[in-house]
Design a protein around this motif. Structure first.
Motif, PDB file in Angstrom:
ATOM      1  N   ASP A   1       0.808  -1.216   0.000  1.00  0.00           N
ATOM      2  CA  ASP A   1       0.000   0.000   0.000  1.00  0.00           C
ATOM      3  C   ASP A   1       0.845   1.271   0.000  1.00  0.00           C
ATOM      4  N   TRP A   2       2.168   1.137  -0.163  1.00  0.00           N
ATOM      5  CA  TRP A   2       3.006   2.325  -0.265  1.00  0.00           C
ATOM      6  C   TRP A   2       2.706   3.067  -1.559  1.00  0.00           C
ATOM      7  N   SER A   3       2.822   4.382  -1.504  1.00  0.00           N
ATOM      8  CA  SER A   3       2.587   5.231  -2.669  1.00  0.00           C
ATOM      9  C   SER A   3       3.843   5.289  -3.518  1.00  0.00           C
ATOM     10  N   GLU A   4       3.693   5.398  -4.846  1.00  0.00           N
ATOM     11  CA  GLU A   4       4.832   5.431  -5.749  1.00  0.00           C
ATOM     12  C   GLU A   4       4.847   6.706  -6.586  1.00  0.00           C
ATOM     13  N   PHE A   5       6.030   7.256  -6.727  1.00  0.00           N
ATOM     14  CA  PHE A   5       6.263   8.430  -7.575  1.00  0.00           C
ATOM     15  C   PHE A   5       7.274   8.017  -8.637  1.00  0.00           C
ATOM     16  N   ARG A   6       6.855   8.032  -9.901  1.00  0.00           N
ATOM     17  CA  ARG A   6       7.712   7.592 -11.002  1.00  0.00           C
ATOM     18  C   ARG A   6       8.040   8.772 -11.918  1.00  0.00           C
ATOM     19  N   PHE A   7       9.265   8.795 -12.399  1.00  0.00           N
ATOM     20  CA  PHE A   7       9.673   9.840 -13.332  1.00  0.00           C
ATOM     21  C   PHE A   7      10.948   9.392 -14.045  1.00  0.00           C
ATOM     22  N   ASP A   8      11.290  10.095 -15.108  1.00  0.00           N
ATOM     23  CA  ASP A   8      12.531   9.850 -15.837  1.00  0.00           C
ATOM     24  C   ASP A   8      13.527  10.956 -15.513  1.00  0.00           C
ATOM     25  N   GLY A   9      14.785  10.583 -15.367  1.00  0.00           N
ATOM     26  CA  GLY A   9      15.818  11.570 -15.096  1.00  0.00           C
ATOM     27  C   GLY A   9      17.195  10.991 -15.335  1.00  0.00           C
ATOM     28  N   ILE A  10      18.127  11.794 -15.760  1.00  0.00           N
ATOM     29  CA  ILE A  10      19.501  11.437 -16.121  1.00  0.00           C
ATOM     30  C   ILE A  10      19.540  10.179 -16.993  1.00  0.00           C
ATOM     31  N   GLY A  11      18.574  10.049 -17.877  1.00  0.00           N
ATOM     32  CA  GLY A  11      18.571   8.954 -18.828  1.00  0.00           C
ATOM     33  C   GLY A  11      18.112   7.626 -18.280  1.00  0.00           C
TER      34      GLY A  11
ATOM     35  N   GLU B   1      11.761   5.240  -9.490  1.00  0.00           N
ATOM     36  CA  GLU B   1      10.555   4.989  -8.690  1.00  0.00           C
ATOM     37  C   GLU B   1      10.886   5.264  -7.227  1.00  0.00           C
ATOM     38  N   ILE B   2      10.117   6.120  -6.606  1.00  0.00           N
ATOM     39  CA  ILE B   2      10.285   6.416  -5.189  1.00  0.00           C
ATOM     40  C   ILE B   2       9.008   5.992  -4.472  1.00  0.00           C
ATOM     41  N   SER B   3       9.134   5.048  -3.544  1.00  0.00           N
ATOM     42  CA  SER B   3       7.990   4.519  -2.805  1.00  0.00           C
ATOM     43  C   SER B   3       8.060   5.010  -1.368  1.00  0.00           C
ATOM     44  N   THR B   4       6.902   5.435  -0.846  1.00  0.00           N
ATOM     45  CA  THR B   4       6.825   5.958   0.515  1.00  0.00           C
ATOM     46  C   THR B   4       5.511   5.513   1.165  1.00  0.00           C
ATOM     47  N   PRO B   5       5.497   5.372   2.504  1.00  0.00           N
ATOM     48  CA  PRO B   5       4.263   4.947   3.181  1.00  0.00           C
ATOM     49  C   PRO B   5       3.105   5.904   2.963  1.00  0.00           C
TER      50      PRO B   5
ATOM     51  N   GLY C   1       4.585  19.625  -3.624  1.00  0.00           N
ATOM     52  CA  GLY C   1       5.781  20.419  -3.361  1.00  0.00           C
ATOM     53  C   GLY C   1       7.025  19.561  -3.226  1.00  0.00           C
ATOM     54  N   VAL C   2       6.911  18.432  -2.531  1.00  0.00           N
ATOM     55  CA  VAL C   2       8.054  17.539  -2.372  1.00  0.00           C
ATOM     56  C   VAL C   2       8.432  16.930  -3.722  1.00  0.00           C
ATOM     57  N   ARG C   3       7.447  16.544  -4.495  1.00  0.00           N
ATOM     58  CA  ARG C   3       7.740  15.997  -5.821  1.00  0.00           C
ATOM     59  C   ARG C   3       8.480  17.025  -6.678  1.00  0.00           C
ATOM     60  N   ALA C   4       8.056  18.253  -6.603  1.00  0.00           N
ATOM     61  CA  ALA C   4       8.723  19.303  -7.377  1.00  0.00           C
ATOM     62  C   ALA C   4      10.162  19.495  -6.914  1.00  0.00           C
ATOM     63  N   ARG C   5      10.384  19.406  -5.606  1.00  0.00           N
ATOM     64  CA  ARG C   5      11.737  19.551  -5.079  1.00  0.00           C
ATOM     65  C   ARG C   5      12.623  18.405  -5.547  1.00  0.00           C
ATOM     66  N   LEU C   6      12.107  17.190  -5.551  1.00  0.00           N
ATOM     67  CA  LEU C   6      12.884  16.039  -6.010  1.00  0.00           C
ATOM     68  C   LEU C   6      13.277  16.194  -7.484  1.00  0.00           C
ATOM     69  N   LEU C   7      12.327  16.610  -8.292  1.00  0.00           N
ATOM     70  CA  LEU C   7      12.617  16.808  -9.706  1.00  0.00           C
ATOM     71  C   LEU C   7      13.640  17.929  -9.909  1.00  0.00           C
ATOM     72  N   ALA C   8      13.603  18.932  -9.054  1.00  0.00           N
ATOM     73  CA  ALA C   8      14.565  20.028  -9.156  1.00  0.00           C
ATOM     74  C   ALA C   8      15.973  19.550  -8.813  1.00  0.00           C
ATOM     75  N   VAL C   9      16.085  18.662  -7.836  1.00  0.00           N
ATOM     76  CA  VAL C   9      17.393  18.102  -7.479  1.00  0.00           C
ATOM     77  C   VAL C   9      17.969  17.318  -8.661  1.00  0.00           C
TER      78      VAL C   9
ATOM     79  N   LEU D   1      23.223  10.717  -6.726  1.00  0.00           N
ATOM     80  CA  LEU D   1      21.934  11.383  -6.882  1.00  0.00           C
ATOM     81  C   LEU D   1      20.863  10.688  -6.041  1.00  0.00           C
ATOM     82  N   VAL D   2      20.914   9.374  -5.951  1.00  0.00           N
ATOM     83  CA  VAL D   2      19.997   8.665  -5.046  1.00  0.00           C
ATOM     84  C   VAL D   2      20.146   9.198  -3.622  1.00  0.00           C
ATOM     85  N   ASP D   3      21.380   9.353  -3.173  1.00  0.00           N
ATOM     86  CA  ASP D   3      21.621   9.849  -1.815  1.00  0.00           C
ATOM     87  C   ASP D   3      21.125  11.280  -1.639  1.00  0.00           C
ATOM     88  N   LEU D   4      21.275  12.099  -2.663  1.00  0.00           N
ATOM     89  CA  LEU D   4      20.777  13.473  -2.583  1.00  0.00           C
ATOM     90  C   LEU D   4      19.249  13.503  -2.500  1.00  0.00           C
TER      91      LEU D   4
END
Length: 290
Positions: A5-15, A19-23, A29-37, A148-151
């Motif tokens: 039941d974790w939520s997933e955020f999927r996107f393409d980046g650096i080729g 997938e980022i899964s969270t409870p 706003g957080v999604r936008a910050r992640l994409l900005a990083v 980038l994963v760590d960031l």
């Protein structure tokens, strides 16, 4: 894997696919910050973007100030360059382009394999400042995706997300209350697994010569001293506390025995060789299928 039941955020980046899964779902706003990083990292380090700082270094000599992450990245690369006697180097970009893995993805060799330039001859990397004395083609892909994963993990934690799974096309960082089981992809058949490994926290990274393959015997893991693809190891897996280290060591295992790397770094590992044999550390808790 994480709770169903974790939520997933999927996107393409650096080729690559992320997938980022969270409870609980990530806010807009957080999604936008992640994409900005991701965008900021790509804008500095990509050799495929003409507007990146790395691309500028490929066109002319100069002094370049990079973000804070450059210091740790340079220190790790410097250690692995020394331990591999120059085989693993951030200056491998020109060798990759020579064999067809260039900024245009031509996948057509421009000539015979070409060794990377010696680091000490062409580049000063002092913390966050990189000075190239001639045009150079940096490629920090062996550790950059992991960094980038760590960031992104740091960004998640700064917004109160303490449990998550970041999957950067197989390079994983997990923080959560449970143990997850991850399959180890067969190096010659991505539809099969050669084993599994439990992950209770930290990073699991893999590198394989069957990824980013083009032409006869051409793949992305090159020996910097020759410019030729490595033929001994075919797949590696590493587990470490942070993803940059695990990612870099997954590539380093193609050049340096794991036991030798263990004398410098705290990690566990598995290497599968082209003759079908395997070697692994005492701390690697995976199970290989017979």
């Amino acid at each position: 894997m994480p709770q169903p039941d974790w939520s997933e955020f999927r996107f393409d980046g650096i080729g690559t696919r992320w997938e980022i899964s969270t409870p609980r779902p990530l806010s807009a706003g957080v999604r936008a910050r992640l994409l900005a990083v991701v965008e900021a990292y790509d804008g500095e380090w990509s050799r495929f973007r003409p507007d990146s700082t790395v691309s500028v270094m490929g066109r002319k000599p100069g002094r370049h100030e990079f973000p804070a992450e450059a210091a740790a990245l340079g220190g790790l690369y410097r250690s692995l360059y020394r331990l591999s006697a120059g085989a693993m180097t951030p200056l491998i970009g020109g060798s990759l382009a020579q064999l067809g893995y260039d900024a245009d993805y031509s996948l057509r060799p421009a000539g015979p394999p070409r060794a990377a330039p010696r680091w000490e001859d062409v580049l000063d990397w002092d913390g966050t400042v990189l000075t190239n004395h001639v045009p150079v083609v940096l490629d920090i892909g062996a550790a950059g995706k992991g960094q980038l994963v760590d960031l992104l993990a740091a960004e998640l934690r700064s917004h109160g997300h303490g449990s998550f799974l970041i999957d950067a096309s197989g390079d994983l960082l997990y923080a959560g209350p449970d143990v997850i089981t991850v399959a180890l992809e067969h190096p010659y058949d991505p539809t099969k697994a050669i084993g599994t490994v439990p992950v209770s926290g930290g990073a699991l990274c893999a590198s394989a010569s069957n990824r980013r393959v083009w032409g006869d015997g051409l793949h992305h893991v090159l020996d910097g001293t020759t410019g030729r693809p490595v033929t001994t190891a075919v797949a590696t897996w590493t587990m470490a506390a942070d993803t940059m280290l695990a990612d870099a060591l997954a590539t380093a295992l193609f050049f340096v025995p794991g036991a030798a790397l263990e004398r410098t770094f705290d990690f566990s590992w598995l290497t599968v060789f082209s003759d079908g044999s395997a070697a692994f550390s005492a701390g690697f808790e995976g199970t290989l299928f017979t």
